[in-house]
Write a protein that holds these residues in place. Structure first.
Motif, PDB file in Angstrom:
ATOM      1  N   ARG A  99       1.424  -1.217   0.169  1.00 28.56           N
ATOM      2  CA  ARG A  99      -0.062  -0.168   0.521  1.00 28.56           C
ATOM      3  C   ARG A  99       0.461   1.683   0.143  1.00 28.56           C
ATOM      4  N   ASP A 100       1.142   2.076  -0.955  1.00 29.85           N
ATOM      5  CA  ASP A 100       1.265   3.552  -1.024  1.00 29.85           C
ATOM      6  C   ASP A 100       0.340   4.878  -0.439  1.00 29.85           C
ATOM      7  N   HIS A 101       0.989   6.212  -0.071  1.00 33.22           N
ATOM      8  CA  HIS A 101       0.143   7.222   0.662  1.00 33.22           C
ATOM      9  C   HIS A 101       1.326   8.282  -0.154  1.00 33.22           C
ATOM     10  N   ARG A 102       0.347   9.033  -0.666  1.00 33.78           N
ATOM     11  CA  ARG A 102       0.745  10.085  -1.501  1.00 33.78           C
ATOM     12  C   ARG A 102       0.556  11.400  -0.654  1.00 33.78           C
ATOM     13  N   ILE A 103       1.361  11.516   0.897  1.00 30.98           N
ATOM     14  CA  ILE A 103       0.876  13.027   1.473  1.00 30.98           C
ATOM     15  C   ILE A 103       1.374  14.375   0.941  1.00 30.98           C
ATOM     16  N   PRO A 104       0.489  15.441   0.605  1.00 33.64           N
ATOM     17  CA  PRO A 104       1.327  16.835   1.012  1.00 33.64           C
ATOM     18  C   PRO A 104       1.160  16.940   1.995  1.00 33.64           C
ATOM     19  N   TYR A 105       2.308  17.977   1.653  1.00 36.68           N
ATOM     20  CA  TYR A 105       2.904  18.646   2.821  1.00 36.68           C
ATOM     21  C   TYR A 105       2.142  19.442   3.716  1.00 36.68           C
ATOM     22  N   GLY A 106       0.792  20.521   2.984  1.00 38.92           N
ATOM     23  CA  GLY A 106       0.291  20.972   3.593  1.00 38.92           C
ATOM     24  C   GLY A 106      -1.295  19.904   4.780  1.00 38.92           C
ATOM     25  N   ALA A 107      -1.392  18.938   4.942  1.00 39.37           N
ATOM     26  CA  ALA A 107      -1.928  17.367   5.330  1.00 39.37           C
ATOM     27  C   ALA A 107      -0.909  17.369   6.465  1.00 39.37           C
ATOM     28  N   ILE A 108       0.852  17.619   6.805  1.00 41.00           N
ATOM     29  CA  ILE A 108       0.811  16.762   7.245  1.00 41.00           C
ATOM     30  C   ILE A 108       1.030  17.427   8.643  1.00 41.00           C
ATOM     31  N   GLU A 109       0.867  17.014   9.855  1.00 39.04           N
ATOM     32  CA  GLU A 109       0.672  17.602  11.377  1.00 39.04           C
ATOM     33  C   GLU A 109       1.688  17.463  11.502  1.00 39.04           C
ATOM     34  N   ASP A 110       2.517  16.419  12.193  1.00 34.99           N
ATOM     35  CA  ASP A 110       3.799  16.313  12.222  1.00 34.99           C
ATOM     36  C   ASP A 110       4.437  14.848  11.611  1.00 34.99           C
ATOM     37  N   ILE A 111       5.345  14.422  11.721  1.00 35.61           N
ATOM     38  CA  ILE A 111       6.897  14.130  11.912  1.00 35.61           C
ATOM     39  C   ILE A 111       7.718  13.090  12.499  1.00 35.61           C
ATOM     40  N   GLU A 112       7.493  12.066  13.396  1.00 34.63           N
ATOM     41  CA  GLU A 112       7.803  11.780  13.991  1.00 34.63           C
ATOM     42  C   GLU A 112       9.398  10.536  13.406  1.00 34.63           C
ATOM     43  N   VAL A 113      11.020  10.211  13.834  1.00 34.71           N
ATOM     44  CA  VAL A 113      12.140  10.248  13.859  1.00 34.71           C
ATOM     45  C   VAL A 113      12.320   8.936  14.473  1.00 34.71           C
ATOM     46  N   ARG A 114      11.688   8.349  14.817  1.00 36.05           N
ATOM     47  CA  ARG A 114      11.713   7.112  16.190  1.00 36.05           C
ATOM     48  C   ARG A 114      12.355   5.927  15.343  1.00 36.05           C
ATOM     49  N   TYR A 115      12.196   4.516  15.913  1.00 39.31           N
ATOM     50  CA  TYR A 115      13.296   3.318  14.833  1.00 39.31           C
ATOM     51  C   TYR A 115      12.958   3.267  13.254  1.00 39.31           C
ATOM     52  N   THR A 116      11.568   4.270  13.092  1.00 37.01           N
ATOM     53  CA  THR A 116      11.511   4.741  12.043  1.00 37.01           C
ATOM     54  C   THR A 116      10.947   5.886  11.650  1.00 37.01           C
ATOM     55  N   THR A 117      10.449   5.950  10.190  1.00 37.16           N
ATOM     56  CA  THR A 117       9.938   7.305  10.177  1.00 37.16           C
ATOM     57  C   THR A 117       7.831   7.376  10.029  1.00 37.16           C
ATOM     58  N   VAL A 118       7.642   7.965  11.072  1.00 38.32           N
ATOM     59  CA  VAL A 118       5.720   8.442  11.340  1.00 38.32           C
ATOM     60  C   VAL A 118       5.890   9.560  10.620  1.00 38.32           C
ATOM     61  N   ILE A 119       5.064   9.437   9.291  1.00 31.98           N
ATOM     62  CA  ILE A 119       4.337  10.978   9.581  1.00 31.98           C
ATOM     63  C   ILE A 119       2.898  11.294   9.735  1.00 31.98           C
ATOM     64  N   CYS A 120       2.581  12.038  10.585  1.00 29.97           N
ATOM     65  CA  CYS A 120       0.986  12.342  11.288  1.00 29.97           C
ATOM     66  C   CYS A 120       0.039  12.781  10.117  1.00 29.97           C
ATOM     67  N   ALA A 121      -0.612  12.819   9.446  1.00 32.25           N
ATOM     68  CA  ALA A 121      -1.268  13.826   8.742  1.00 32.25           C
ATOM     69  C   ALA A 121      -2.633  13.473   8.714  1.00 32.25           C
ATOM     70  N   GLY A 122      -3.391  14.455   8.612  1.00 27.78           N
ATOM     71  CA  GLY A 122      -5.539  14.426   9.557  1.00 27.78           C
ATOM     72  C   GLY A 122      -5.743  12.742   9.931  1.00 27.78           C
ATOM     73  N   GLY A 123      -5.071  12.679  11.206  1.00 27.69           N
ATOM     74  CA  GLY A 123      -5.285  12.393  11.850  1.00 27.69           C
ATOM     75  C   GLY A 123      -4.949  10.970  12.318  1.00 27.69           C
ATOM     76  N   ARG A 124      -4.390  10.500  11.277  1.00 24.86           N
ATOM     77  CA  ARG A 124      -3.776   8.895  11.386  1.00 24.86           C
ATOM     78  C   ARG A 124      -2.180   8.981  11.408  1.00 24.86           C
ATOM     79  N   LYS A 125      -1.813   8.210  11.048  1.00 27.10           N
ATOM     80  CA  LYS A 125      -0.132   7.639  11.309  1.00 27.10           C
ATOM     81  C   LYS A 125      -0.189   7.111  10.377  1.00 27.10           C
ATOM     82  N   TYR A 126       1.026   7.584   9.023  1.00 26.42           N
ATOM     83  CA  TYR A 126       1.678   6.962   8.323  1.00 26.42           C
ATOM     84  C   TYR A 126       3.222   6.117   7.809  1.00 26.42           C
ATOM     85  N   VAL A 127       3.218   4.857   8.496  1.00 30.54           N
ATOM     86  CA  VAL A 127       4.407   4.800   8.891  1.00 30.54           C
ATOM     87  C   VAL A 127       5.404   4.483   7.340  1.00 30.54           C
TER      88      VAL A 127
END
Length: 218
Positions: A99-127
């Motif tokens: 599964r692929d996800h296209r995430i525009p910059y304007g929809a991003i709320e936060d980015i977490e860089v732990r053991y992997t990169t997690v992009i928070c957008a639209g109330g969800r987290k995309y790993v």
């Protein structure tokens, strides 16, 4: 004459604004350095095992093992070879196994860089399965390990680490791309995340699993 020469040059960001579009900015791919070598090793193992059985004359054993080896090869593709994170002109493309996800910059709320990169957008987290792995303490941009442990995991655009002159790792570059987009004037918008299935990979996986089931039953 001076005005003509100036107009021929593409202007940089003005007042913090610059058009971020796919046409103007080439995509940059980030992935774990060990992912593709591991996938290639699994493919060599599967192909070598099948070839060895055939050369040894164990035709029936080769036929029984073939579905399992195909499943291993498919798993290596979806879990190691394919996953990556693309930085494109207007956002990120998280390429995972199925599964692929296209995430525009304007929809991003936060980015977490732990053991992997997690992009928070639209109330969800995309790993991102294939984003770069965490750097060592020496390569993380901090002078002391105690500093690294005391920092928050979540990396916001104002984070001290991302304010460095140079992005030291792929993980830094991922967050820096979001920071640069925000500084260029892109704000939170109603643009949503677009998610799609990689249907060819799904189809091959289903066939591989069916072949294994048939081999076990019959």
């Amino acid at each position: 004459m001076a005005l003509e020469e100036a107009s021929a040059v593409r202007p940089g960001p003005s007042n913090g604004r610059d058009p971020w579009t796919r046409q103007e900015w080439a995509a940059v791919t980030h992935r774990s350095p060990s992912a593709r070598p591991l996938a290639a090793a699994l493919w060599l193992f599967a192909a070598g095992t099948l070839a060895w059985l055939l050369v040894a004359g164990a035709t029936k054993t080769a036929a029984d093992a073939a579905p399992w080896l195909v499943l291993v090869a498919w798993f290596a593709y979806v879990a190691q070879w394919r996953p990556c994170l693309l930085i494109v002109g207007d956002g990120f493309e998280v390429i995972n196994g199925l599964r692929d996800h296209r995430i525009p910059y304007g929809a991003i709320e936060d980015i977490e860089v732990r053991y992997t990169t997690v992009i928070c957008a639209g109330g969800r987290k995309y790993v991102s399965w294939g984003s770069p792995t965490p750097p060592s303490a020496a390569g993380s941009g901090f002078q002391h390990l105690s500093d690294l442990k005391s920092r928050p995991y979540t990396v916001l655009p104002s984070n001290e680490r991302i304010s460095q002159p140079v992005a030291l790792t792929g993980r830094d570059a991922i967050v820096a791309a979001w920071q640069n987009a925000r500084h260029a004037g892109i704000s939170l918008s109603q643009d949503g995340v677009t998610s799609t299935w990689n249907m060819p990979a799904v189809a091959v996986g289903v066939l591989a699993v069916l072949a294994v089931v048939i081999a076990v039953l019959f």
